[in-house]
Design an enzyme around this catalytic site. Structure first.
Site, PDB file in Angstrom:
ATOM      1  N   PHE A 159       0.839  -1.206   0.000  1.00 31.52           N
ATOM      2  CA  PHE A 159       0.000   0.000   0.000  1.00 31.52           C
ATOM      3  C   PHE A 159       0.873   1.255   0.000  1.00 31.52           C
ATOM      4  CE2 PHE A 159      -3.845   2.312   1.818  1.00 31.52           C
ATOM      5  CZ  PHE A 159      -4.636   2.079   0.706  1.00 31.52           C
ATOM      6  N   GLY A 160       1.810   1.287  -0.954  1.00 29.28           N
ATOM      7  CA  GLY A 160       2.614   2.497  -1.157  1.00 29.28           C
ATOM      8  C   GLY A 160       1.879   3.417  -2.119  1.00 29.28           C
ATOM      9  N   ARG A 161       2.661   4.229  -2.819  1.00 32.74           N
ATOM     10  CA  ARG A 161       2.041   5.238  -3.698  1.00 32.74           C
ATOM     11  C   ARG A 161       1.136   4.603  -4.746  1.00 32.74           C
ATOM     12  NH1 ARG A 161       7.360   6.057  -3.385  1.00 32.74           N
ATOM     13  NH2 ARG A 161       8.173   7.953  -2.442  1.00 32.74           N
ATOM     14  N   ILE A 162       1.659   3.567  -5.428  1.00 30.05           N
ATOM     15  CA  ILE A 162       0.881   3.000  -6.551  1.00 30.05           C
ATOM     16  C   ILE A 162      -0.300   2.182  -6.015  1.00 30.05           C
ATOM     17  CG2 ILE A 162       0.998   1.543  -8.624  1.00 30.05           C
ATOM     18  CD1 ILE A 162       4.006   2.358  -8.801  1.00 30.05           C
ATOM     19  N   ALA A 242       4.201  -4.925 -10.641  1.00 30.88           N
ATOM     20  CA  ALA A 242       5.269  -4.498  -9.722  1.00 30.88           C
ATOM     21  C   ALA A 242       6.597  -5.098 -10.181  1.00 30.88           C
ATOM     22  CB  ALA A 242       4.908  -4.922  -8.300  1.00 30.88           C
ATOM     23  N   ARG A 243       6.915  -6.287  -9.695  1.00 33.78           N
ATOM     24  CA  ARG A 243       8.103  -7.003 -10.143  1.00 33.78           C
ATOM     25  C   ARG A 243       7.742  -8.475 -10.299  1.00 33.78           C
ATOM     26  NH1 ARG A 243       9.671  -2.829 -11.568  1.00 33.78           N
ATOM     27  NH2 ARG A 243      11.580  -1.710 -11.018  1.00 33.78           N
ATOM     28  N   GLU A 272      12.950 -11.187 -17.747  1.00 31.72           N
ATOM     29  CA  GLU A 272      12.590 -10.156 -18.741  1.00 31.72           C
ATOM     30  C   GLU A 272      13.826  -9.778 -19.541  1.00 31.72           C
ATOM     31  OE1 GLU A 272      10.875  -6.809 -16.736  1.00 31.72           O
ATOM     32  OE2 GLU A 272       9.322  -8.003 -15.798  1.00 31.72           O
ATOM     33  N   HIS A 290       6.296  -5.115 -19.597  1.00 27.98           N
ATOM     34  CA  HIS A 290       6.801  -4.191 -18.560  1.00 27.98           C
ATOM     35  C   HIS A 290       6.730  -2.728 -19.036  1.00 27.98           C
ATOM     36  CE1 HIS A 290       9.738  -3.883 -14.915  1.00 27.98           C
ATOM     37  NE2 HIS A 290       8.949  -2.826 -14.993  1.00 27.98           N
ATOM     38  N   ILE A 291       5.497  -2.277 -19.261  1.00 33.86           N
ATOM     39  CA  ILE A 291       5.308  -0.922 -19.818  1.00 33.86           C
ATOM     40  C   ILE A 291       4.358  -0.070 -18.980  1.00 33.86           C
ATOM     41  CG2 ILE A 291       5.816  -1.512 -22.221  1.00 33.86           C
ATOM     42  CD1 ILE A 291       2.735  -1.765 -22.634  1.00 33.86           C
TER      43      ILE A 291
HETATM   44  C1  DGY Z   1       9.778   1.215 -12.366  1.00 32.30           C
HETATM   45  O1  DGY Z   1       9.747   2.447 -12.406  1.00 32.30           O
HETATM   46  O2  DGY Z   1      10.249   0.592 -11.410  1.00 32.30           O
HETATM   47  C2  DGY Z   1       9.237   0.490 -13.544  1.00 32.30           C
HETATM   48  O3  DGY Z   1       9.082  -0.845 -13.288  1.00 32.30           O
HETATM   49  C3  DGY Z   1      10.115   0.690 -14.754  1.00 32.30           C
HETATM   50  O4  DGY Z   1       9.674   1.790 -15.414  1.00 32.30           O
END
Ligand code: DGY
Length: 331
Positions: A159-162, A242-243, A272, A290-291
Site C-alpha cells: 500500500f505504497g504510492r501505486i 510491480a516485479r 525479462e 513491462h510498460i
Molecule cells: C519502475 O519504475 O520501477 C518500472 O518498473 C520501470 O519503469
C-alpha cells in the site's frame, strides 16, 4: 566537480528523453550511449571509467563488482521507481548515492495496472483476437462473458504510492478495498481511500481482484505462490505490475491452467525480456512487456527527474529523490 571544463561528468546509458539529455548536457559533460541495446556489464564498466555520474535503466545491473571498478562514481540515478537492479548496501558502503524516480509515474502505472485488471476481468484481449480473426459469425448471449469489476472487492498487496492510487481508482467503481502492507496507513488515509488493512490470507480469501504493488525484497520474492493462489477465489483475478519475482510464475501457470483462479494480467515476469510461451498459450492471461509507466508524458518526467538527481549530487546539492540519503549526510 571535475577539473575538466569545470563541469561534472556522467554516462547516460540509454537514449532517454531528449529534453532530459539536453538538460544533462547544459550542465555536465555527457557520454551518451545512443543505442537502445543495453551495454554489457563489461562495456558498462569500461564506459563508466572516470565518470562521476550514471543515469541508467532497470536493465543495468549495478553490483559491487561494477562499483569497485568505478572509483570515481558518486551517483547512480535509476530511471525507475524500483531499484532491485542496484546493490544499494554496496553503494552505501562505497559512498555512492543511489536515486530513483518515484511519484512522477504513480498514476500512469496505476492506470495501466487498472487496464490489465479490466482486460482480464472482461476478456478484452480475447474478444479483440476473436473479431480480428474473423471468428465473429453470430451473436451469442454468453460470448466472452467475464466478471464484474464494479461492486467487487479489490485486494491491494503493498500500500505504497501505486497501491494507494489503485484504491483511488477502485472508489469510482464502488469497490470494497482491502490492503496488506507491513506498515499500516494513517487512519486519515484509510478513511479517505475507504481501505481496510487485513492480513494476506484474509485479503487473498476475500478479494475478487488481487493487485500486487510491493517492491521486490527478500521477503516479497514468491509472496504469491501456490498456497496463496489456492486460497484465492476460483473467480478471482491477479494483476502484477510491480516485479515479476513477487509472483511464483510456475505456480501461477499451474493455477491458470487448472482454473484455480479465473485469470491474470501481467506486466512483469520473473525473466525479462522473454517470449513467455507457456503464458502466451493461455487465453485467461493478459500479457504486457513491462510498460506500466510508459506514457509519453511520464517517460519525459522520469528521465528529467533522473537527470536532475544526477546533476544535483554532482553539483553538491541534495537530490530530489535519493534512495540512500545516509550517504548524503556523510558528505
Ligand atoms: C519502475 O519504475 O520501477 C518500472 O518498473 C520501470 O519503469
Amino acid at each position: 566537480m571535475t577539473p575538466s571544463a569545470g563541469r561534472p561528468s556522467m554516462l547516460i546509458a540509454y537514449p532517454i528523453a531528449e529534453q532530459a539529455i539536453a538538460l544533462a548536457r547544459s550542465r555536465a559533460l555527457v557520454d551518451l550511449h545512443e543505442s537502445t541495446d543495453a551495454l554489457s556489464p563489461r562495456e558498462l564498466a569500461e564506459r563508466l571509467r572516470g565518470q562521476q555520474g550514471l543515469v541508467c535503466l532497470i536493465t543495468d545491473r549495478i553490483d559491487d563488482a561494477l562499483l569497485s571498478a568505478c572509483p570515481d562514481l558518486r551517483v547512480v540515478s535509476n530511471v525507475a521507481v524500483g531499484f532491485n537492479n542496484v546493490d544499494v548496501p554496496a553503494a552505501t558502503r562505497r559512498g555512492v548515492v543511489i536515486t530513483n524516480t518515484p511519484d512522477v509515474l504513480t498514476d500512469t502505472t496505476a492506470d495501466y495496472a487498472w487496464a490489465l485488471l479490466m482486460a482480464t476481468a472482461r476478456r478484452v484481449v480475447e474478444a479483440d483476437r476473436f473479431v480480428r480473426q474473423g471468428q465473429w459469425t453470430k451473436w451469442e448471449f454468453n460470448l466472452f462473458i467475464g466478471n464484474d469489476v464494479h461492486g467487487s472487492t479489490l485486494g491491494i498487496v503493498g500500500f505504497g504510492r501505486i497501491g494507494r492510487a489503485m484504491a483511488r481508482r477502485a472508489a469510482g467503481f464502488g469497490m470494497r478495498v482491502l490492503y496488506q502492507d507491513p506498515v499500516g496507513a494513517d487512519a486519515a488515509v484509510e478513511r479517505e481511500l475507504r481501505a481496510t488493512r487485513v492480513d494476506l490470507p484474509t485479503l487473498l480469501r476475500e478479494s475478487d481482484f488481487v493487485t500486487v504493488h510491493t517492491p521486490l525484497l527478500a521477503d516479497t520474492r514468491h509472496l504469491i505462490g501456490a498456497e496463496a493462489l489456492r486460497s484465492m477465489k476460483r473467480t478471482a483475478h491477479l494483476v502484477n505490475a510491480a516485479r515479476g519475482p513477487v509472483v511464483d510464475e510456475a505456480a501461477l501457470l499451474a493455477a491458470l491452467k487448472a482454473g484455480t483462479i479465473a485469470g491474470a494480467g501481467l506486466d512483469v515476469f520473473e525473466v525479462e525480456p522473454g517470449r513467455h510461451e507457456e503464458f502466451a498459450g493461455l487465453d485467461n492471461v493478459v500479457l504486457a512487456p513491462h510498460i506500466a509507466s510508459g506514457s509519453f508524458a511520464t517517460r519525459i518526467k522520469m528521465a528529467t527527474l533522473a537527470v536532475e538527481n544526477c546533476l544535483a549530487v554532482l553539483e553538491g546539492k541534495t537530490p530530489p529523490t535519493p534512495v540512500n540519503p545516509e550517504v548524503l549526510r556523510g558528505r
